[in-house]
Design a protein around this motif. Structure first.
Motif, PDB file in Angstrom:
ATOM      1  N   PRO A   1      13.159  42.491  14.848  1.00 10.56           N
ATOM      2  CA  PRO A   1      14.602  42.778  14.956  1.00 10.56           C
ATOM      3  C   PRO A   1      15.410  41.514  14.686  1.00 10.56           C
ATOM      4  CG  PRO A   1      13.384  43.545  16.907  1.00 10.56           C
ATOM      5  CD  PRO A   1      12.445  42.681  16.121  1.00 10.56           C
ATOM      6  N   GLY A   2      16.589  41.684  14.156  1.00 14.82           N
ATOM      7  CA  GLY A   2      17.458  40.549  13.917  1.00 14.82           C
ATOM      8  C   GLY A   2      18.132  40.101  15.198  1.00 14.82           C
ATOM      9  N   LEU A   3      18.577  38.850  15.216  1.00 13.57           N
ATOM     10  CA  LEU A   3      19.280  38.316  16.379  1.00 13.57           C
ATOM     11  C   LEU A   3      20.504  39.172  16.667  1.00 13.57           C
ATOM     12  CD1 LEU A   3      19.495  35.990  18.445  1.00 13.57           C
ATOM     13  CD2 LEU A   3      20.887  34.753  16.764  1.00 13.57           C
ATOM     14  N   GLY A   4      20.579  39.670  17.898  1.00 13.12           N
ATOM     15  CA  GLY A   4      21.686  40.522  18.296  1.00 13.12           C
ATOM     16  C   GLY A   4      21.392  42.009  18.201  1.00 13.12           C
ATOM     17  N   ASP A   5      20.312  42.374  17.488  1.00 12.82           N
ATOM     18  CA  ASP A   5      19.956  43.786  17.352  1.00 12.82           C
ATOM     19  C   ASP A   5      19.208  44.284  18.589  1.00 12.82           C
ATOM     20  OD1 ASP A   5      21.068  43.749  14.854  1.00 12.82           O
ATOM     21  OD2 ASP A   5      19.158  43.633  13.780  1.00 12.82           O
ATOM     22  N   SER A   6      19.207  45.598  18.758  1.00 15.07           N
ATOM     23  CA  SER A   6      18.432  46.208  19.831  1.00 15.07           C
ATOM     24  C   SER A   6      16.936  46.063  19.526  1.00 15.07           C
ATOM     25  CB  SER A   6      18.778  47.685  19.964  1.00 15.07           C
ATOM     26  OG  SER A   6      17.867  48.337  20.839  1.00 15.07           O
ATOM     27  N   ILE A   7      16.149  45.828  20.568  1.00  9.63           N
ATOM     28  CA  ILE A   7      14.700  45.711  20.400  1.00  9.63           C
ATOM     29  C   ILE A   7      13.991  47.018  20.754  1.00  9.63           C
ATOM     30  CG2 ILE A   7      14.786  43.249  20.947  1.00  9.63           C
ATOM     31  CD1 ILE A   7      13.552  43.992  23.712  1.00  9.63           C
ATOM     32  N   GLU A   8      14.736  48.049  21.138  1.00 11.01           N
ATOM     33  CA  GLU A   8      14.134  49.273  21.674  1.00 11.01           C
ATOM     34  C   GLU A   8      13.158  49.915  20.690  1.00 11.01           C
ATOM     35  OE1 GLU A   8      15.426  53.642  23.503  1.00 11.01           O
ATOM     36  OE2 GLU A   8      16.956  52.173  22.944  1.00 11.01           O
ATOM     37  N   GLN A   9      13.584  50.080  19.430  1.00 15.10           N
ATOM     38  CA  GLN A   9      12.721  50.753  18.461  1.00 15.10           C
ATOM     39  C   GLN A   9      11.487  49.912  18.158  1.00 15.10           C
ATOM     40  OE1 GLN A   9      11.846  50.197  15.055  1.00 15.10           O
ATOM     41  NE2 GLN A   9      10.797  52.186  14.912  1.00 15.10           N
ATOM     42  N   PHE A  10      11.669  48.609  18.067  1.00 13.15           N
ATOM     43  CA  PHE A  10      10.548  47.718  17.784  1.00 13.15           C
ATOM     44  C   PHE A  10       9.491  47.820  18.883  1.00 13.15           C
ATOM     45  CE2 PHE A  10       8.511  43.609  18.570  1.00 13.15           C
ATOM     46  CZ  PHE A  10       7.892  43.391  17.341  1.00 13.15           C
ATOM     47  N   VAL A  11       9.919  47.779  20.129  1.00 11.50           N
ATOM     48  CA  VAL A  11       8.977  47.813  21.249  1.00 11.50           C
ATOM     49  C   VAL A  11       8.329  49.188  21.380  1.00 11.50           C
ATOM     50  CG1 VAL A  11       8.749  47.607  23.755  1.00 11.50           C
ATOM     51  CG2 VAL A  11      10.158  45.960  22.492  1.00 11.50           C
ATOM     52  N   SER A  12       9.125  50.240  21.261  1.00 15.47           N
ATOM     53  CA  SER A  12       8.587  51.589  21.465  1.00 15.47           C
ATOM     54  C   SER A  12       7.642  52.013  20.354  1.00 15.47           C
ATOM     55  CB  SER A  12       9.734  52.602  21.591  1.00 15.47           C
ATOM     56  OG  SER A  12      10.469  52.698  20.385  1.00 15.47           O
ATOM     57  N   SER A  13       7.766  51.422  19.175  1.00 10.70           N
ATOM     58  CA  SER A  13       6.905  51.798  18.049  1.00 10.70           C
ATOM     59  C   SER A  13       5.601  51.004  17.999  1.00 10.70           C
ATOM     60  CB  SER A  13       7.656  51.624  16.727  1.00 10.70           C
ATOM     61  OG  SER A  13       7.978  50.255  16.506  1.00 10.70           O
ATOM     62  N   ALA A  14       5.435  50.053  18.895  1.00  7.58           N
ATOM     63  CA  ALA A  14       4.203  49.253  18.915  1.00  7.58           C
ATOM     64  C   ALA A  14       3.025  50.139  19.306  1.00  7.58           C
ATOM     65  CB  ALA A  14       4.341  48.093  19.898  1.00  7.58           C
ATOM     66  N   ARG A  15       1.953  50.060  18.532  1.00  3.49           N
ATOM     67  CA  ARG A  15       0.752  50.853  18.787  1.00  3.49           C
ATOM     68  C   ARG A  15      -0.457  49.920  18.804  1.00  3.49           C
ATOM     69  NH1 ARG A  15       4.127  53.645  20.097  1.00  3.49           N
ATOM     70  NH2 ARG A  15       4.701  55.756  19.408  1.00  3.49           N
ATOM     71  N   LEU A  16      -1.086  49.823  19.944  1.00  4.02           N
ATOM     72  CA  LEU A  16      -2.211  48.910  20.107  1.00  4.02           C
ATOM     73  C   LEU A  16      -3.402  49.378  19.278  1.00  4.02           C
ATOM     74  CD1 LEU A  16      -2.898  46.353  21.764  1.00  4.02           C
ATOM     75  CD2 LEU A  16      -3.830  47.871  23.517  1.00  4.02           C
ATOM     76  N   ARG A  17      -4.038  48.438  18.600  1.00  5.74           N
ATOM     77  CA  ARG A  17      -5.249  48.770  17.842  1.00  5.74           C
ATOM     78  C   ARG A  17      -6.375  49.159  18.788  1.00  5.74           C
ATOM     79  NH1 ARG A  17      -5.329  47.396  12.419  1.00  5.74           N
ATOM     80  NH2 ARG A  17      -3.487  46.220  11.726  1.00  5.74           N
ATOM     81  N   GLN A  18      -7.389  49.791  18.223  1.00  6.22           N
ATOM     82  CA  GLN A  18      -8.540  50.212  19.008  1.00  6.22           C
ATOM     83  C   GLN A  18      -9.295  48.994  19.546  1.00  6.22           C
ATOM     84  OE1 GLN A  18      -9.317  53.436  19.876  1.00  6.22           O
ATOM     85  NE2 GLN A  18      -7.282  53.751  18.956  1.00  6.22           N
ATOM     86  N   PRO A  19      -9.900  49.111  20.740  1.00  2.00           N
ATOM     87  CA  PRO A  19     -10.620  47.977  21.328  1.00  2.00           C
ATOM     88  C   PRO A  19     -11.655  47.358  20.399  1.00  2.00           C
ATOM     89  CG  PRO A  19     -10.373  49.709  22.959  1.00  2.00           C
ATOM     90  CD  PRO A  19      -9.883  50.280  21.664  1.00  2.00           C
ATOM     91  N   GLY A  20     -12.364  48.183  19.635  1.00  2.00           N
ATOM     92  CA  GLY A  20     -13.377  47.651  18.732  1.00  2.00           C
ATOM     93  C   GLY A  20     -12.792  46.816  17.608  1.00  2.00           C
TER      94      GLY A  20
END
Length: 206
Positions: free
Chosen positions: A130-149
């Protein structure tokens, strides 16, 4: 001098850009995708400070987005400092390599490959974060952790490369295309990702 790819292969280390996941490994990391995403935002702020961006508006943005408290004591001190040393600023710049590794872990970077080049700063700034001053909500909510392997495979490679790189530096045999600060920052990131230490307390002994 031997290049990193040949050097790593001779040590039995996988050299593909994208490693196959280690089969039948299902132990989750101690960190959530949200926690990792917030850490990448903090590292983004630290790197920007290192590159000379005025930290005042950065701090205001982090406070406005309710994540200032996730910056470590050392990170908060850096962003508040009026006289940071060149060494501290240089280290802050390199933190974007730890950020890149963690972005890979939450599926915002396709692959890491060997540590022979720095991250794609243009893509990092213009396409991913996200750019400085922008909301981080979409960036954080769209994060998807890779599989443990997947994470274990890349973590193992990074750990093994770091183990072999340390004596190679002392012996003067480190491949000339291996960018050690990139490797170190990835190693630091994975030690945090797979452990329970606070960011400032991550242990980097190998």
């Amino acid at each position: 001098m031997v290049k990193t790819k040949q050097w790593a292969a001779s040590l039995g280390i996988d050299v593909e850009d994208a490693l196959p996941a280690i089969a039948d490994y299902n132990e989750p990391t101690p960190r959530t995708s949200q926690e990792i995403a917030i850490r990448t935002l903090i590292l983004h702020a630290i790197a920007a400070t290192g590159y000379g961006v005025d930290p005042g508006p950065i701090i205001e943005w982090l406070i406005d987005q309710s994540i200032w408290q996730y910056a470590s004591p050392a990170e908060q001190a850096l962003m508040k400092s009026t006289t940071p040393t060149d060494e501290i600023l240089s280290e802050a710049c390199w933190r974007q390599e730890a950020q890149w590794a963690l972005l890979w872990a939450i599926n915002k970077v396709d692959s890491l490959g060997l540590p022979t080049q720095t991250c794609d700063t243009g893509s990092l700034v213009d396409d991913i974060m996200p750019g400085l001053g922008d909301s981080i909500e979409q960036f954080v909510s769209s994060a998807r952790l890779r599989q443990p392997g997947e994470i274990l495979a890349e973590n193992d490679r990074t750990y093994n490369l770091h183990c072999y790189a340390r004596p190679a530096i002392r012996q003067g045999t480190l491949p000339d295309d291996l960018v050690y600060p990139v490797l170190f920052q990835r190693y630091y990131a994975f030690e945090w990702l797979t452990g329970t230490d606070l960011w400032d307390g991550v242990q980097t002994d190998t």
